[in-house]
Write a protein that holds these residues in place. Sequence first.
Motif, PDB file in Angstrom:
ATOM      1  N   PRO A 298       0.846  -1.200   0.000  1.00  0.00           N
ATOM      2  CA  PRO A 298       0.000   0.000   0.000  1.00  0.00           C
ATOM      3  C   PRO A 298       0.880   1.248   0.000  1.00  0.00           C
ATOM      4  CG  PRO A 298      -0.642  -1.538   1.740  1.00  0.00           C
ATOM      5  CD  PRO A 298       0.690  -1.999   1.228  1.00  0.00           C
ATOM      6  N   SER A 299       0.321   2.363  -0.369  1.00  0.00           N
ATOM      7  CA  SER A 299       1.063   3.621  -0.358  1.00  0.00           C
ATOM      8  C   SER A 299       0.285   4.664   0.436  1.00  0.00           C
ATOM      9  CB  SER A 299       1.298   4.123  -1.790  1.00  0.00           C
ATOM     10  OG  SER A 299       0.053   4.418  -2.420  1.00  0.00           O
ATOM     11  N   THR A 300       0.915   5.775   0.695  1.00  0.00           N
ATOM     12  CA  THR A 300       0.246   6.838   1.430  1.00  0.00           C
ATOM     13  C   THR A 300      -0.718   7.616   0.544  1.00  0.00           C
ATOM     14  OG1 THR A 300       2.098   8.333   0.969  1.00  0.00           O
ATOM     15  CG2 THR A 300       2.172   7.097   3.030  1.00  0.00           C
ATOM     16  N   ASP A 301      -0.467   7.636  -0.773  1.00  0.00           N
ATOM     17  CA  ASP A 301      -1.291   8.452  -1.679  1.00  0.00           C
ATOM     18  C   ASP A 301      -2.081   7.643  -2.700  1.00  0.00           C
ATOM     19  OD1 ASP A 301       0.706   7.575  -3.355  1.00  0.00           O
ATOM     20  OD2 ASP A 301       1.543   9.553  -3.784  1.00  0.00           O
ATOM     21  N   GLY A 302      -2.004   6.307  -2.644  1.00  0.00           N
ATOM     22  CA  GLY A 302      -2.763   5.490  -3.583  1.00  0.00           C
ATOM     23  C   GLY A 302      -2.123   5.360  -4.950  1.00  0.00           C
ATOM     24  N   LYS A 303      -0.843   5.713  -5.053  1.00  0.00           N
ATOM     25  CA  LYS A 303      -0.133   5.603  -6.328  1.00  0.00           C
ATOM     26  C   LYS A 303       0.939   4.524  -6.195  1.00  0.00           C
ATOM     27  CE  LYS A 303      -0.776  10.481  -7.496  1.00  0.00           C
ATOM     28  NZ  LYS A 303      -0.070  11.771  -7.788  1.00  0.00           N
ATOM     29  N   ALA A 304       0.878   3.510  -7.054  1.00  0.00           N
ATOM     30  CA  ALA A 304       1.818   2.399  -6.966  1.00  0.00           C
ATOM     31  C   ALA A 304       3.261   2.857  -7.147  1.00  0.00           C
ATOM     32  CB  ALA A 304       1.465   1.330  -7.993  1.00  0.00           C
ATOM     33  N   ALA A 305       3.453   3.896  -7.950  1.00  0.00           N
ATOM     34  CA  ALA A 305       4.817   4.379  -8.194  1.00  0.00           C
ATOM     35  C   ALA A 305       5.431   5.005  -6.954  1.00  0.00           C
ATOM     36  CB  ALA A 305       4.810   5.389  -9.333  1.00  0.00           C
ATOM     37  N   ASP A 306       4.611   5.276  -5.943  1.00  0.00           N
ATOM     38  CA  ASP A 306       5.106   5.905  -4.720  1.00  0.00           C
ATOM     39  C   ASP A 306       5.143   4.933  -3.539  1.00  0.00           C
ATOM     40  OD1 ASP A 306       5.207   8.292  -6.147  1.00  0.00           O
ATOM     41  OD2 ASP A 306       3.227   8.948  -5.466  1.00  0.00           O
ATOM     42  N   ASN A 307       5.037   3.627  -3.827  1.00  0.00           N
ATOM     43  CA  ASN A 307       4.900   2.679  -2.713  1.00  0.00           C
ATOM     44  C   ASN A 307       6.229   2.242  -2.098  1.00  0.00           C
ATOM     45  OD1 ASN A 307       5.936   0.691  -4.435  1.00  0.00           O
ATOM     46  ND2 ASN A 307       3.950  -0.205  -4.892  1.00  0.00           N
ATOM     47  N   GLY A 308       7.341   2.714  -2.629  1.00  0.00           N
ATOM     48  CA  GLY A 308       8.630   2.448  -2.004  1.00  0.00           C
ATOM     49  C   GLY A 308       9.214   1.069  -2.255  1.00  0.00           C
ATOM     50  N   MET A 309       8.561   0.256  -3.086  1.00  0.00           N
ATOM     51  CA  MET A 309       9.057  -1.092  -3.331  1.00  0.00           C
ATOM     52  C   MET A 309      10.346  -1.071  -4.147  1.00  0.00           C
ATOM     53  SD  MET A 309       5.492  -3.166  -4.058  1.00  0.00           S
ATOM     54  CE  MET A 309       6.376  -4.665  -4.533  1.00  0.00           C
ATOM     55  N   TYR A 310      11.092  -2.164  -4.071  1.00  0.00           N
ATOM     56  CA  TYR A 310      12.367  -2.253  -4.772  1.00  0.00           C
ATOM     57  C   TYR A 310      12.717  -3.723  -5.001  1.00  0.00           C
ATOM     58  CZ  TYR A 310      13.972  -3.179   0.014  1.00  0.00           C
ATOM     59  OH  TYR A 310      14.121  -3.700   1.271  1.00  0.00           O
ATOM     60  N   TYR A 311      13.562  -3.967  -5.978  1.00  0.00           N
ATOM     61  CA  TYR A 311      14.074  -5.308  -6.205  1.00  0.00           C
ATOM     62  C   TYR A 311      15.222  -5.566  -5.225  1.00  0.00           C
ATOM     63  CZ  TYR A 311      11.617  -5.418 -10.719  1.00  0.00           C
ATOM     64  OH  TYR A 311      10.668  -5.402 -11.709  1.00  0.00           O
ATOM     65  N   LYS A 312      15.223  -6.743  -4.655  1.00  0.00           N
ATOM     66  CA  LYS A 312      16.294  -7.120  -3.735  1.00  0.00           C
ATOM     67  C   LYS A 312      16.777  -8.523  -4.074  1.00  0.00           C
ATOM     68  CE  LYS A 312      17.318  -8.076   1.148  1.00  0.00           C
ATOM     69  NZ  LYS A 312      17.832  -9.442   0.885  1.00  0.00           N
ATOM     70  N   PRO A 313      18.074  -8.759  -4.005  1.00  0.00           N
ATOM     71  CA  PRO A 313      18.567 -10.122  -4.181  1.00  0.00           C
ATOM     72  C   PRO A 313      18.030 -11.017  -3.071  1.00  0.00           C
ATOM     73  CG  PRO A 313      20.351  -8.529  -4.303  1.00  0.00           C
ATOM     74  CD  PRO A 313      19.165  -7.812  -3.783  1.00  0.00           C
ATOM     75  N   SER A 314      17.615 -12.213  -3.426  1.00  0.00           N
ATOM     76  CA  SER A 314      17.167 -13.152  -2.399  1.00  0.00           C
ATOM     77  C   SER A 314      18.318 -13.464  -1.454  1.00  0.00           C
ATOM     78  CB  SER A 314      16.678 -14.453  -3.039  1.00  0.00           C
ATOM     79  OG  SER A 314      15.657 -14.188  -3.966  1.00  0.00           O
ATOM     80  N   MET A 315      19.479 -13.642  -2.025  1.00  0.00           N
ATOM     81  CA  MET A 315      20.703 -13.951  -1.277  1.00  0.00           C
ATOM     82  C   MET A 315      21.867 -13.884  -2.260  1.00  0.00           C
ATOM     83  SD  MET A 315      19.512 -17.899  -0.657  1.00  0.00           S
ATOM     84  CE  MET A 315      17.857 -17.351  -0.202  1.00  0.00           C
ATOM     85  N   PHE A 316      23.058 -14.232  -1.818  1.00  0.00           N
ATOM     86  CA  PHE A 316      24.249 -14.126  -2.668  1.00  0.00           C
ATOM     87  C   PHE A 316      25.095 -15.387  -2.576  1.00  0.00           C
ATOM     88  CE2 PHE A 316      23.167  -9.796  -1.507  1.00  0.00           C
ATOM     89  CZ  PHE A 316      23.345  -9.083  -2.680  1.00  0.00           C
ATOM     90  N   TRP A 317      25.909 -15.574  -3.605  1.00  0.00           N
ATOM     91  CA  TRP A 317      27.007 -16.532  -3.560  1.00  0.00           C
ATOM     92  C   TRP A 317      28.275 -15.738  -3.258  1.00  0.00           C
ATOM     93  CZ3 TRP A 317      24.358 -20.565  -3.095  1.00  0.00           C
ATOM     94  CH2 TRP A 317      23.353 -20.962  -3.989  1.00  0.00           C
ATOM     95  N   SER A 318      28.964 -16.098  -2.200  1.00  0.00           N
ATOM     96  CA  SER A 318      30.221 -15.434  -1.825  1.00  0.00           C
ATOM     97  C   SER A 318      31.290 -16.485  -1.587  1.00  0.00           C
ATOM     98  CB  SER A 318      30.035 -14.598  -0.559  1.00  0.00           C
ATOM     99  OG  SER A 318      29.114 -13.543  -0.764  1.00  0.00           O
TER     100      SER A 318
END
Length: 436
Positions: A298-318
């Motif tokens: 959900p967002s504060t203004d009802g706009k999906a572009a403002d919902n703060g989501m982002y792509y994140k790596p599930s995990m890494f190979w190190s």
Amino acid sequence: MKISSGSRFRLRIGATAAALAMLVTGCGASTGSGGDKEVTLRFAWWGNEYLNAQTQKVIDAFEAEHPNIKIKAAPGEWSGYWDKLATTTAANDAPDVIQMDQKYIAEYGGRGALLDLAKQDGIDLSKMDKEQLASGQYDNAQYGLSTGKNAYVVMANTKVFEAANVPLPDDATWTWDDFNEIATKLTKAGGGTNFGAAYGSNEADLIIWLRQHGENLYSPDGKLAFNAGTAASFWERLKKQRDSQASPPATVATEDAGAGLEESLFGTNRIGMAWWWTNQLGSLETTTGSSIKMLRAPSTDGKAADNGMYYKPSMFWSASSRSKNPEAAATFINYLANSPEAGSILMTDRGVPANSEVLAAITPKLKTADSTVVGFLQDIKPEMAEAPPVPPVGSGSVQNVIKRYTDEVLYDRKSPSAAAEEFKKEVEGMLASARK
């Protein structure tokens, strides 16, 4: 995998930090294991029985292709994984290949305990997604290769919605008020045993909230990048969920936090909405026996572009900087990240592959849930903003601190504003100590 807390982590990483600092000198890659000489690599990861069996299949396939490299499997569970890794690293006995989480990339890499994978001749980075590569970088070094990307979303249990006769929301336009109202309706229809929504008190929850308000948890230079008032509003929202009965009582939430998926409120179809990562969709549907709908935040203004989501790596190979066989470790990591054969075994359980050729190769073989995840991540791409900065050295236990202050608020031991002020001061102290 579901993120778990560890009450001893702060002490653990503090002790390990000192030990890791001693490794910085002379921590370059050892002379390696090229040619036909037989070598053995220790490979550590966390996971459940399904993931362990899947990973063993990848190991078997790799060994068949590389008969001179033997892999000694060291699977574990999240709750004890970091204790063991901290101990073995401090003892200069870390596994050669390590499944790593982003919040520890700087903690281990920044203290000289991980190899710079960009400097390993056996690893091809050319087909990797650039944003995914950046997510594993710290201080101009590539300390981890993303196993695949995902996103933090609201998972809606359609069985609970249908039983309550509550329609699913339009996640492209819903607000936090909508979220709270829907969750309250689900709780009222639950007869005292079912609830509307989990609270959401992970690091990702706070990051999304801060980003919706134009702030972030960390700045690119490793400092805090939010106002205490914004953090206070995060805990005010969680308190509102409790007071409106949109979410369970604090005692129920605490008990649920310690349960495994199979015994949890969500796993037993007793809660309508909860926060999970997209790569967990298949496990959630299998456990609940229900169709699960992924929803944008959900967002504060009802706009999906403002919902703060982002792509994140599930995990890494190190890889450990102290590995006696860095060339073999690089060969194995390259196989995990870039081989279509490995991709066909791993599929999307560790996220949607960062290698475009691997993704293309496995797409026709994906199960329905996996295809749904790939499609969803593609659909939300126009709305996704730049990923937040890599967590700095000293931030490894911040998630536990967030959970602790959430408990303080939900049990009415602290006000949201007091929790926010103390949280910010405590984390600033953690980061400052790590910089010394």
